[in-house]
Write a protein that holds these residues in place. Structure first.
Motif, PDB file in Angstrom:
ATOM      1  N   TYR A 297      36.539  35.942  21.885  1.00 31.71           N
ATOM      2  CA  TYR A 297      36.339  34.586  22.414  1.00 31.71           C
ATOM      3  C   TYR A 297      36.334  34.596  23.947  1.00 31.71           C
ATOM      4  N   PRO A 298      35.340  35.210  24.564  1.00 30.49           N
ATOM      5  CA  PRO A 298      35.348  35.326  26.031  1.00 30.49           C
ATOM      6  C   PRO A 298      35.384  33.977  26.751  1.00 30.49           C
ATOM      7  N   LEU A 299      34.688  32.980  26.242  1.00 31.99           N
ATOM      8  CA  LEU A 299      34.652  31.682  26.928  1.00 31.99           C
ATOM      9  C   LEU A 299      36.015  31.014  26.938  1.00 31.99           C
ATOM     10  N   LYS A 300      36.808  31.243  25.918  1.00 29.65           N
ATOM     11  CA  LYS A 300      38.150  30.656  25.837  1.00 29.65           C
ATOM     12  C   LYS A 300      39.011  31.097  27.016  1.00 29.65           C
ATOM     13  N   TYR A 301      38.745  32.282  27.530  1.00 27.90           N
ATOM     14  CA  TYR A 301      39.543  32.831  28.621  1.00 27.90           C
ATOM     15  C   TYR A 301      38.822  32.760  29.971  1.00 27.90           C
ATOM     16  N   GLY A 302      37.749  32.014  30.007  1.00 20.32           N
ATOM     17  CA  GLY A 302      37.031  31.809  31.267  1.00 20.32           C
ATOM     18  C   GLY A 302      36.022  32.868  31.612  1.00 20.32           C
ATOM     19  N   PHE A 303      35.738  33.769  30.686  1.00 15.33           N
ATOM     20  CA  PHE A 303      34.790  34.844  30.964  1.00 15.33           C
ATOM     21  C   PHE A 303      33.369  34.365  30.622  1.00 15.33           C
ATOM     22  N   THR A 304      32.860  33.514  31.474  1.00 22.49           N
ATOM     23  CA  THR A 304      31.549  32.906  31.235  1.00 22.49           C
ATOM     24  C   THR A 304      30.418  33.909  31.377  1.00 22.49           C
ATOM     25  N   ASN A 305      30.689  35.028  32.028  1.00 21.11           N
ATOM     26  CA  ASN A 305      29.698  36.101  32.113  1.00 21.11           C
ATOM     27  C   ASN A 305      29.948  37.184  31.065  1.00 21.11           C
ATOM     28  N   GLY A 306      30.803  36.872  30.114  1.00 16.72           N
ATOM     29  CA  GLY A 306      31.030  37.776  28.995  1.00 16.72           C
ATOM     30  C   GLY A 306      32.125  38.784  29.241  1.00 16.72           C
ATOM     31  N   GLN A 336      31.936  36.204  41.262  1.00 20.41           N
ATOM     32  CA  GLN A 336      33.103  35.582  40.632  1.00 20.41           C
ATOM     33  C   GLN A 336      33.714  36.545  39.600  1.00 20.41           C
ATOM     34  N   PRO A 337      34.532  37.485  40.065  1.00 23.59           N
ATOM     35  CA  PRO A 337      35.122  38.464  39.137  1.00 23.59           C
ATOM     36  C   PRO A 337      35.942  37.820  38.024  1.00 23.59           C
ATOM     37  N   GLU A 338      36.497  36.658  38.300  1.00 24.47           N
ATOM     38  CA  GLU A 338      37.323  36.000  37.283  1.00 24.47           C
ATOM     39  C   GLU A 338      36.516  35.546  36.072  1.00 24.47           C
ATOM     40  N   LEU A 348      39.355  46.954  33.757  1.00 28.77           N
ATOM     41  CA  LEU A 348      39.216  45.512  33.605  1.00 28.77           C
ATOM     42  C   LEU A 348      39.495  44.786  34.915  1.00 28.77           C
ATOM     43  N   THR A 349      39.148  43.519  34.935  1.00 28.21           N
ATOM     44  CA  THR A 349      39.424  42.678  36.100  1.00 28.21           C
ATOM     45  C   THR A 349      40.878  42.228  36.089  1.00 28.21           C
ATOM     46  N   GLU A 350      41.328  41.743  37.230  1.00 28.02           N
ATOM     47  CA  GLU A 350      42.681  41.202  37.319  1.00 28.02           C
ATOM     48  C   GLU A 350      42.892  40.098  36.290  1.00 28.02           C
ATOM     49  N   THR A 351      41.897  39.240  36.110  1.00 28.40           N
ATOM     50  CA  THR A 351      42.024  38.143  35.157  1.00 28.40           C
ATOM     51  C   THR A 351      42.227  38.667  33.740  1.00 28.40           C
ATOM     52  N   ALA A 352      41.498  39.694  33.354  1.00 27.78           N
ATOM     53  CA  ALA A 352      41.657  40.275  32.021  1.00 27.78           C
ATOM     54  C   ALA A 352      43.030  40.919  31.872  1.00 27.78           C
TER      55      ALA A 352
END
Length: 393
Positions: A297-306, A336-338, A348-352
């Motif tokens: 569920y990438p969108l649930k966590y703000g990963f709009t670029n997947g 926007q890395p987030e 992974l990114t800091e957000t992940a």
């Protein structure tokens, strides 16, 4: 690019200071960390600086740009899981190589032995099989031996040593991922990889048992990430008719089953340790399922670029190119890395990492639940935006 591989040899004489005062978390006096690039907060960087070796690509911007605004040796755009753990416990944790520079140092809040590229198995195992590690020979055993030298210098008696280690939080990685990463990139067949797993697990378990003998009372032992979702491997196997993809995530089915096999075997052995040492807290950290949340569920966590495409890389369907690393002049970096889960292909990114941290240490993805053992770790401050406790070096 080869880097001189003697990162943890020759410990000089130190005057080591230790304070037994509990810190603001009221649970642990210090953190001791082992591992690889998922936990290295500057060891390889410091070693490269000291040895004047050719710096690898992750010692340049855009690595570190989001939080530190400079490259710190962390393989991400910002903080790692270990940074969030230390912040939540109100602690500073120093890289071992940074501490070695000083003749006197205070390590009451923790020391990090993790090194980019590190494996659980010793480097000789891979050399015998024609697998090259371009970064380090600082295997788990090498890190453990370095820790034991430091440990012996801190306390005067066995009782002191046991008390010190017993009040510390021990982070066993993540370690073991590179035992598969290096061979996969080298083109080793799947059947050979499978044969490595019991050896890797036995090495991790042996280190845990040794730490328990030294007095460790609380150890966090991470499992493997879902490597079938790795941008690197999705790129390597792209276009192959020999792989199957999970229709819900786009990840590689066989490699994720491989990671699950590693994790199942690890959990079985951890259960045996709990039976032998019922008074020791052996905490399994389920990195696999914590990460699978945002792959499902990438969108649930703000990963709009997947969750599968790298923010920083050399182009291609997943923005990853083994010949053009992140930070290469010809690579590209997202704005926007987030909005990305993957940073550079392997990492992974800091957000992940923050999603994984929260799921593990403030959620339900550890066995037993970490926040049931140390409720003080669920402190009220928003550590995702806090900067006062993280050191960049």
């Amino acid at each position: 690019m080869a880097i001189l591989n003697k990162i943890f040899s020759c410990l000089p004489v130190f005057i080591l200071l230790y304070s037994s005062t509990l810190h603001v978390n009221a649970c642990y006096t210090s953190i001791v960390s082992f591992g690889d690039s998922l936990a290295d907060t500057g060891n390889l960087k410091q070693f490269v600086t000291n040895s004047k070796s050719e710096p690898p690509h992750f010692l340049f911007l855009p690595y570190g740009e989001t939080f530190f605004h400079k490259a710190t040796g962390r393989c991400s755009n910002g903080r790692l899981i270990i940074d969030f753990i230390a912040e939540s416990l109100g602690m500073h944790i120093l890289p071992y190589e940074k501490m070695k520079m000083n003749n006197a140092m205070k390590i009451d809040q923790g020391v990090n032995f993790a090194v980019v590229g590190a494996t659980a198995l010793d480097s000789s195992f891979f050399e015998a099989r024609g697998v090259n590690n371009p970064y380090t020979n600082a295997s788990l055993n090498v890190q453990l031996q370095s820790f034991k030298k430091v440990f012996a210098s801190i306390c005067m008696t066995n009782s002191d040593c046991k008390n010190l280690l017993g009040s510390s939080l021990i982070l066993m990685g993540e370690i073991g991922g590179n035992d598969y990463n290096h061979p996969i990139i080298a083109g080793k067949p799947y059947d050979e990889l499978i044969s490595y797993v019991p050896l890797v697990i036995n090495t991790i378990i042996s280190a845990i048992n040794e730490l328990i003998e030294l007095g460790a009372q609380t150890l966090v032992v991470p499992g493997n990430l879902p490597i079938g979702c790795s941008t690197t491997y999705l790129t390597i196997y792209h276009g192959s008719d020999k792989v199957k993809y999970d229709n819900t995530t786009g990840c590689l089915v066989e490699l994720n089953k491989f990671a699950e096999y590693h994790n199942e075997l690890l959990q079985t052995e951890l259960h045996h340790i709990r039976e032998l040492h019922p008074n020791v807290n052996i905490i399994y950290a389920d990195y696999y399922n914590a990460a699978m949340q945002f792959y499902h569920y990438p969108l649930k966590y703000g990963f709009t670029n997947g969750a599968l495409k790298a923010c920083c890389g050399g182009g291609g369907p997943y923005n990853y190119n083994m010949l053009v690393a992140c930070a290469d002049p010809s690579s590209t970096t997202c704005d926007q890395p987030e909005t990305y889960a993957n940073w550079d292909g392997l990492h992974l990114t800091e957000t992940a990492y923050h999603v994984i941290y929260k799921s593990l240490f403030q959620g339900t993805y550890t066995t037993p639940h970490f926040n049931s053992l140390c409720p003080a770790s669920t402190i009220s401050q928003d550590i995702f935006t806090s900067s006062s406790l993280v050191q960049s070096f």
